[in-house]
Design a protein around this motif. Structure first.
Motif, PDB file in Angstrom:
ATOM      1  N   GLY A   1       0.819  -1.205   0.000  1.00  0.00           N
ATOM      2  CA  GLY A   1       0.000   0.000   0.000  1.00  0.00           C
ATOM      3  C   GLY A   1       0.853   1.254   0.000  1.00  0.00           C
ATOM      4  N   GLY A   2       1.970   1.227   0.729  1.00  0.00           N
ATOM      5  CA  GLY A   2       2.897   2.352   0.708  1.00  0.00           C
ATOM      6  C   GLY A   2       3.532   2.538  -0.652  1.00  0.00           C
ATOM      7  N   MET A   3       3.839   1.431  -1.358  1.00  0.00           N
ATOM      8  CA  MET A   3       4.369   1.520  -2.721  1.00  0.00           C
ATOM      9  C   MET A   3       3.417   2.295  -3.613  1.00  0.00           C
ATOM     10  SD  MET A   3       4.783  -1.452  -5.614  1.00  0.00           S
ATOM     11  CE  MET A   3       5.597  -2.653  -4.580  1.00  0.00           C
ATOM     12  N   CYS A   4       2.133   1.987  -3.502  1.00  0.00           N
ATOM     13  CA  CYS A   4       1.133   2.686  -4.293  1.00  0.00           C
ATOM     14  C   CYS A   4       1.019   4.140  -3.848  1.00  0.00           C
ATOM     15  CB  CYS A   4      -0.210   1.979  -4.145  1.00  0.00           C
ATOM     16  SG  CYS A   4      -1.580   2.745  -5.024  1.00  0.00           S
ATOM     17  N   GLY A   5       0.940   4.360  -2.529  1.00  0.00           N
ATOM     18  CA  GLY A   5       0.713   5.697  -1.999  1.00  0.00           C
ATOM     19  C   GLY A   5       1.800   6.697  -2.341  1.00  0.00           C
ATOM     20  N   SER A   6       3.029   6.225  -2.540  1.00  0.00           N
ATOM     21  CA  SER A   6       4.126   7.142  -2.821  1.00  0.00           C
ATOM     22  C   SER A   6       4.077   7.700  -4.231  1.00  0.00           C
ATOM     23  CB  SER A   6       5.468   6.429  -2.602  1.00  0.00           C
ATOM     24  OG  SER A   6       5.622   5.340  -3.507  1.00  0.00           O
ATOM     25  N   ASN A   7       3.281   7.100  -5.112  1.00  0.00           N
ATOM     26  CA  ASN A   7       3.257   7.528  -6.517  1.00  0.00           C
ATOM     27  C   ASN A   7       1.889   8.009  -7.002  1.00  0.00           C
ATOM     28  OD1 ASN A   7       5.983   6.847  -8.112  1.00  0.00           O
ATOM     29  ND2 ASN A   7       5.715   5.365  -6.457  1.00  0.00           N
ATOM     30  N   ILE A   8       0.836   7.787  -6.226  1.00  0.00           N
ATOM     31  CA  ILE A   8      -0.501   8.210  -6.633  1.00  0.00           C
ATOM     32  C   ILE A   8      -0.533   9.699  -6.960  1.00  0.00           C
ATOM     33  CG2 ILE A   8      -2.794   8.711  -5.708  1.00  0.00           C
ATOM     34  CD1 ILE A   8      -2.819   6.002  -4.410  1.00  0.00           C
ATOM     35  N   TRP A   9      -0.066  10.495  -6.019  1.00  0.00           N
ATOM     36  CA  TRP A   9      -0.187  11.945  -6.187  1.00  0.00           C
ATOM     37  C   TRP A   9       0.893  12.502  -7.093  1.00  0.00           C
ATOM     38  CZ3 TRP A   9      -4.774  13.323  -5.360  1.00  0.00           C
ATOM     39  CH2 TRP A   9      -5.535  12.701  -4.355  1.00  0.00           C
ATOM     40  N   ALA A  10       2.013  11.810  -7.234  1.00  0.00           N
ATOM     41  CA  ALA A  10       3.023  12.242  -8.206  1.00  0.00           C
ATOM     42  C   ALA A  10       2.452  12.179  -9.623  1.00  0.00           C
ATOM     43  CB  ALA A  10       4.272  11.368  -8.095  1.00  0.00           C
ATOM     44  N   ILE A  11       1.642  11.165  -9.905  1.00  0.00           N
ATOM     45  CA  ILE A  11       0.978  11.062 -11.214  1.00  0.00           C
ATOM     46  C   ILE A  11       0.054  12.252 -11.428  1.00  0.00           C
ATOM     47  CG2 ILE A  11      -0.734   9.745 -12.533  1.00  0.00           C
ATOM     48  CD1 ILE A  11       0.438   7.206 -11.287  1.00  0.00           C
ATOM     49  N   THR A  12      -0.775  12.529 -10.437  1.00  0.00           N
ATOM     50  CA  THR A  12      -1.726  13.633 -10.551  1.00  0.00           C
ATOM     51  C   THR A  12      -1.024  14.969 -10.727  1.00  0.00           C
ATOM     52  OG1 THR A  12      -3.372  12.464  -9.218  1.00  0.00           O
ATOM     53  CG2 THR A  12      -3.566  14.859  -9.330  1.00  0.00           C
ATOM     54  N   GLN A  13       0.015  15.208  -9.951  1.00  0.00           N
ATOM     55  CA  GLN A  13       0.716  16.491 -10.012  1.00  0.00           C
ATOM     56  C   GLN A  13       1.349  16.718 -11.382  1.00  0.00           C
ATOM     57  OE1 GLN A  13       3.257  15.857  -6.626  1.00  0.00           O
ATOM     58  NE2 GLN A  13       1.472  15.760  -5.290  1.00  0.00           N
ATOM     59  N   THR A  14       1.904  15.663 -11.965  1.00  0.00           N
ATOM     60  CA  THR A  14       2.506  15.801 -13.292  1.00  0.00           C
ATOM     61  C   THR A  14       1.444  16.044 -14.353  1.00  0.00           C
ATOM     62  OG1 THR A  14       4.373  14.398 -12.671  1.00  0.00           O
ATOM     63  CG2 THR A  14       3.938  14.672 -15.029  1.00  0.00           C
ATOM     64  N   LEU A  15       0.365  15.284 -14.323  1.00  0.00           N
ATOM     65  CA  LEU A  15      -0.702  15.445 -15.311  1.00  0.00           C
ATOM     66  C   LEU A  15      -1.335  16.829 -15.225  1.00  0.00           C
ATOM     67  CD1 LEU A  15      -2.462  11.979 -14.916  1.00  0.00           C
ATOM     68  CD2 LEU A  15      -1.297  12.769 -16.969  1.00  0.00           C
ATOM     69  N   ALA A  16      -1.620  17.284 -14.014  1.00  0.00           N
ATOM     70  CA  ALA A  16      -2.345  18.541 -13.834  1.00  0.00           C
ATOM     71  C   ALA A  16      -1.464  19.756 -14.087  1.00  0.00           C
ATOM     72  CB  ALA A  16      -2.936  18.601 -12.432  1.00  0.00           C
ATOM     73  N   GLY A  17      -0.190  19.672 -13.706  1.00  0.00           N
ATOM     74  CA  GLY A  17       0.691  20.823 -13.842  1.00  0.00           C
ATOM     75  C   GLY A  17       0.391  21.886 -12.802  1.00  0.00           C
ATOM     76  N   PRO A  18       1.172  22.968 -12.769  1.00  0.00           N
ATOM     77  CA  PRO A  18       1.012  23.983 -11.729  1.00  0.00           C
ATOM     78  C   PRO A  18      -0.351  24.664 -11.729  1.00  0.00           C
ATOM     79  CG  PRO A  18       3.125  24.223 -12.844  1.00  0.00           C
ATOM     80  CD  PRO A  18       2.335  23.232 -13.630  1.00  0.00           C
ATOM     81  N   ARG A  19      -0.974  24.824 -12.898  1.00  0.00           N
ATOM     82  CA  ARG A  19      -2.201  25.600 -12.955  1.00  0.00           C
ATOM     83  C   ARG A  19      -3.427  24.849 -12.442  1.00  0.00           C
ATOM     84  NH1 ARG A  19      -1.544  30.312 -15.412  1.00  0.00           N
ATOM     85  NH2 ARG A  19       0.146  30.630 -16.911  1.00  0.00           N
ATOM     86  N   MET A  20      -3.427  23.525 -12.540  1.00  0.00           N
ATOM     87  CA  MET A  20      -4.628  22.754 -12.227  1.00  0.00           C
ATOM     88  C   MET A  20      -4.412  21.720 -11.133  1.00  0.00           C
ATOM     89  SD  MET A  20      -7.135  23.832 -14.227  1.00  0.00           S
ATOM     90  CE  MET A  20      -8.292  22.533 -14.625  1.00  0.00           C
ATOM     91  N   ALA A  21      -3.250  21.723 -10.494  1.00  0.00           N
ATOM     92  CA  ALA A  21      -2.943  20.672  -9.520  1.00  0.00           C
ATOM     93  C   ALA A  21      -3.927  20.646  -8.360  1.00  0.00           C
ATOM     94  CB  ALA A  21      -1.521  20.848  -8.998  1.00  0.00           C
ATOM     95  N   GLY A  22      -4.277  21.827  -7.842  1.00  0.00           N
ATOM     96  CA  GLY A  22      -5.198  21.863  -6.711  1.00  0.00           C
ATOM     97  C   GLY A  22      -6.573  21.360  -7.064  1.00  0.00           C
ATOM     98  N   ARG A  23      -7.107  21.796  -8.197  1.00  0.00           N
ATOM     99  CA  ARG A  23      -8.453  21.403  -8.589  1.00  0.00           C
ATOM    100  C   ARG A  23      -8.534  19.915  -8.952  1.00  0.00           C
ATOM    101  NH1 ARG A  23      -9.829  27.106 -11.406  1.00  0.00           N
ATOM    102  NH2 ARG A  23      -7.614  27.330 -11.070  1.00  0.00           N
ATOM    103  N   TRP A  24      -7.539  19.441  -9.693  1.00  0.00           N
ATOM    104  CA  TRP A  24      -7.524  18.012 -10.026  1.00  0.00           C
ATOM    105  C   TRP A  24      -7.458  17.181  -8.747  1.00  0.00           C
ATOM    106  CZ3 TRP A  24      -5.458  15.950 -15.171  1.00  0.00           C
ATOM    107  CH2 TRP A  24      -5.517  14.561 -15.209  1.00  0.00           C
ATOM    108  N   THR A  25      -6.570  17.586  -7.831  1.00  0.00           N
ATOM    109  CA  THR A  25      -6.420  16.860  -6.570  1.00  0.00           C
ATOM    110  C   THR A  25      -7.710  16.893  -5.767  1.00  0.00           C
ATOM    111  OG1 THR A  25      -4.056  17.350  -6.498  1.00  0.00           O
ATOM    112  CG2 THR A  25      -5.105  16.732  -4.424  1.00  0.00           C
ATOM    113  N   GLY A  26      -8.370  18.060  -5.714  1.00  0.00           N
ATOM    114  CA  GLY A  26      -9.609  18.161  -4.953  1.00  0.00           C
ATOM    115  C   GLY A  26     -10.699  17.264  -5.493  1.00  0.00           C
TER     116      GLY A  26
END
Length: 412
Positions: free
Chosen positions: A328-353
């Motif tokens: 579960g930790g293996m998964c958890g360490s990369n879940i949000w890294a995927i989102t942050q890269t896809l969303a980029g600086p402009r949309m990271a907060g909204r995508w994450t929310g």
């Protein structure tokens, strides 16, 4: 371990590393605060004469406001300086924790838990906004791993120390002191966090950002993956102690020690695999291959190991359980890294929310489904099978629904 932030000076890099450490500490405090009521449940129920249904409402009420406010908090983190959004949310949830210790009525406790959910809803959008602006791709695995380690250490510390402190000093002093002392976190946050003002694009100013977001296949892939990973985590948090005591016939003390070590394994797995993922990318691996491999494999393996735990003997089941936490930790360490890269600086907060809103529906569904299945069958096996199936669907979501892990061109 320093992060290779090439665009910052050496002093600036040290500052960002301190900020990442503060985010990890905030995650730890976050998960202690959201779980402390469950630790105090029996004491609180007896003192205030609450019914089981009232206690159930209090335990679930956090997710009402937490889930509903996540999209709002995501918008706030993108639209305004995340430094101040995070500070306001942290103050609100720490204040709610301290306030809980002085309350004596069900309605007041319910209001405090709802306030706690609103405050904590800012955390992940602000984590994402901060990391995507200040940490490059090659450092995000380990940065997110430290936050995931905080997520695991929070319940572990709660298991190891929270119950003992409540038994010795009472639940009220524990809540009051925890809430007030936690506010000291704000001092280094204001001192170290860089100002994050940024230009706002036409997409962000209009309502087009929402349509742009929901039309992305990868957004739905990350939501499905997070739902499955959260289903496993909330299954562990809500029903694993009961399973270990009532079906595996462990003592309360043994159950607490195994569960606590399990959460530490989650934290260790997050740190180790987060570091490995960054080293793999630094050595030439693509973020698509690396991040999706760790997120998908971690979710699927965690579910299968937990299912195996239900089938194994006493000793083997404990080993499999601890390995499931590490996966579960293996998964958890990369879940949000995927989102942050896809969303980029402009949309990271909204995508994450939005992703966290949909993903946290697992916190509503998993405990309820498990309870109905156990009531109907009298055993946990079918509940473990359902959990494993959901985990495998999460893995498939990461592998086949999430597209290339690179920033989306929002202006296109």
């Amino acid at each position: 371990m320093p992060f290779p932030i090439e665009s910052e000076s050496s002093r600036g890099s040290r500052t960002i590393n301190r900020v990442i450490a503060l985010l990890a500490l905030a995650a730890l405090i976050n998960y202690i605060d959201r779980g402390n009521l469950s630790m105090a449940a029996s004491l609180l129920k007896d003192e205030l004469g609450l019914s089981a249904s009232q206690l159930g409402i209090l335990l679930s009420s956090f997710f009402w406001t937490y889930s509903l406010f996540l999209p709002v908090s995501g918008w706030l983190a993108d639209r305004f300086d995340a430094k101040w959004v995070m500070a306001f949310g942290f103050f609100l949830w720490s204040g709610a924790t301290a306030l809980t210790g002085g309350l004596h009525a069900f309605a007041a406790l319910l209001a405090a838990r709802l306030m706690l959910g609103i405050g904590e809803s800012v955390a992940y959008p602000c984590y994402a906004r901060t990391l995507v602006r200040h940490v490059p791709e090659v450092g995000r695995g380990f940065a997110n791993a430290l936050i995931a380690a905080g997520v695991g250490c929070g319940p572990a510390l709660g298991m190891f120390f929270g119950g003992t402190l409540m038994a010795r000093y009472g639940w009220r002093p524990f809540f009051i002191v925890l809430g007030l002392v936690s506010m000291a976190w704000l001092i280094p946050w204001f001192a170290w966090m860089p100002r994050g003002a940024a230009a706002v694009s036409p997409v962000e100013k209009s309502g087009a950002w929402f349509l742009k977001l929901v039309m992305q296949r990868s957004m739905w892939g990350t939501c499905g993956g997070l739902f499955g990973a959260n289903y496993v985590l909330y299954f562990e948090i809500t029903w694993l102690p009961y399973y270990l005591v009532h079906e595996r016939h462990l003592s309360m003390g043994t159950m607490a020690r195994i569960s606590g070590v399990g959460y530490l394994c989650y934290s260790a797995g997050a740190v180790v695999f987060g570091w490995i993922s960054d080293r793999w990318i630094a050595a030439g691996g693509t973020p698509t291959l690396v991040r999706k491999t760790f997120a998908g494999a971690g979710a699927g393996i965690a579910g299968l190991l937990l299912l195996s735990c239900a089938l194994a003997g006493p000793t083997a089941s404990v080993i499999l359980l601890l390995l499931a936490f590490a996966a579960g930790g293996m998964c958890g360490s990369n879940i949000w890294a995927i989102t942050q890269t896809l969303a980029g600086p402009r949309m990271a907060g909204r995508w994450t929310g939005l992703q966290n809103f949909l993903g946290n529906l697992a916190g509503v569904i998993a405990p309820a489904v498990t309870g109905f299945v156990v009531d109907y069958t009298g055993r946990f096996f079918v509940a473990f099978v359902i959990m494993a199936i959901v985990a495998m669907l999460a893995a498939l979501s990461y592998f086949f629904v999430v597209g290339p892990v690179k920033e989306i061109a929002w202006e296109g």
